[in-house]
Scaffold this motif. Structure first.
Motif, PDB file in Angstrom:
ATOM      1  N   ARG A  89       0.834  -1.205   0.000  1.00 11.92           N
ATOM      2  CA  ARG A  89       0.000   0.000   0.000  1.00 11.92           C
ATOM      3  C   ARG A  89       0.868   1.256   0.000  1.00 11.92           C
ATOM      4  O   ARG A  89       0.574   2.235  -0.691  1.00 11.92           O
ATOM      5  CB  ARG A  89      -0.931   0.006   1.208  1.00 11.92           C
TER       6      ARG A  89
ATOM      7  N   GLU B 226      -8.277  -2.441  -3.442  1.00 13.26           N
ATOM      8  CA  GLU B 226      -7.808  -1.128  -2.999  1.00 13.26           C
ATOM      9  C   GLU B 226      -6.956  -0.450  -4.068  1.00 13.26           C
ATOM     10  O   GLU B 226      -7.091   0.754  -4.332  1.00 13.26           O
ATOM     11  CB  GLU B 226      -6.994  -1.275  -1.711  1.00 13.26           C
TER      12      GLU B 226
ATOM     13  N   SER C 276      -7.814   3.110  -6.110  1.00  8.71           N
ATOM     14  CA  SER C 276      -6.980   4.315  -6.046  1.00  8.71           C
ATOM     15  C   SER C 276      -6.349   4.663  -7.385  1.00  8.71           C
ATOM     16  O   SER C 276      -6.079   5.831  -7.669  1.00  8.71           O
ATOM     17  CB  SER C 276      -5.870   4.122  -5.001  1.00  8.71           C
TER      18      SER C 276
END
Length: 227
Positions: A38, A66, A70
């Motif tokens: 991340r 995720e 993004s």
């Protein structure tokens, strides 16, 4: 140089992947956990992520969700021992661009990485090509090479548009000659096409980046970034 994030907790496999991809001309960065991945993914210089599913602190499926949320334009490839059909379908449902099961052949992986990057480089309906070194925006008619704006003529944009729209395929000289014309509206001749193509190559390419390949006796092909 294209930058790839390797998310794999097997240290030996991770090192092997990084070595193989670096040898192929990419810049690879290793992450062994979801948390580290991340943090790295926040750096928008990454062009691709290769994910395992089973990671020490979470699921690669959740991580993919995720990442795609993004940065939906950046491709993700799963490389995992999870070989059930439902796992593969889950990966694609989450937005993965490819799903490769272990064991695998490194040369095949390289080709699939190359294919995913080539597909991903033409985004927004083919209006933008961007591989980190060269950016071509066909909506705004702007071209930037290594941070420097290029002066591209209308005919050169037409050539680039025709080639990038059919990446990897041959665009014949005859087709190019039919589509191009000079400032007075006259079709250009074969010699002028050769001169224009050579001038265009000098603008967008350097010793480490080759985009346009001559197919002798036929025409030209857009090969994407080849480091």
């Amino acid at each position: 140089m294209l930058k790839i994030l390797i998310v794999e907790d097997d240290l030996a496999l991770s090192a092997g992947l990084c070595f193989a991809l670096d040898e192929a001309g990419y810049c690879s960065v290793a992450a062994y956990t979801c948390e580290a991945a991340r943090r790295f993914w926040q750096d928008d210089s990454f062009h691709l992520a290769i994910l395992d599913v089973r990671l020490p602190d979470g699921s690669g499926f959740d991580l993919c969700r995720e990442m795609k949320a993004s940065a939906p334009e950046r491709p993700v490839i799963f490389l995992t021992a999870n070989d059930l059909e439902q796992d593969e379908l889950n990966g694609f449902d989450l937005g993965a661009d490819d799903y490769i099961t272990k064991p695998f052949r490194i040369q095949v992986l390289k080709r699939r990485v190359e294919a995913v990057l080539r597909r991903g480089s033409l985004r927004a309906g083919g209006d933008v090509f961007d591989d980190g070194f060269l950016r071509l925006d066909f909506q705004t008619l702007t071209a930037v090479r290594s941070g420097e704006k290029l002066a591209i003529t209308p005919n050169e944009y037409k050539i680039l548009r025709l080639l990038t729209a059919q990446a990897g395929a041959v665009v014949t000289r005859r087709l190019l000659l039919e589509k191009l014309w000079d400032m007075e509206g006259n079709f250009i001749d074969d010699h002028t096409l050769t001169v224009t193509m050579n001038r265009l190559r000098a603008k967008i390419e350097d010793a480490g980046h080759t985009y346009i390949q001559t197919i002798r006796g036929m025409g030209y092909a857009w090969m994407g970034a080849q480091v």
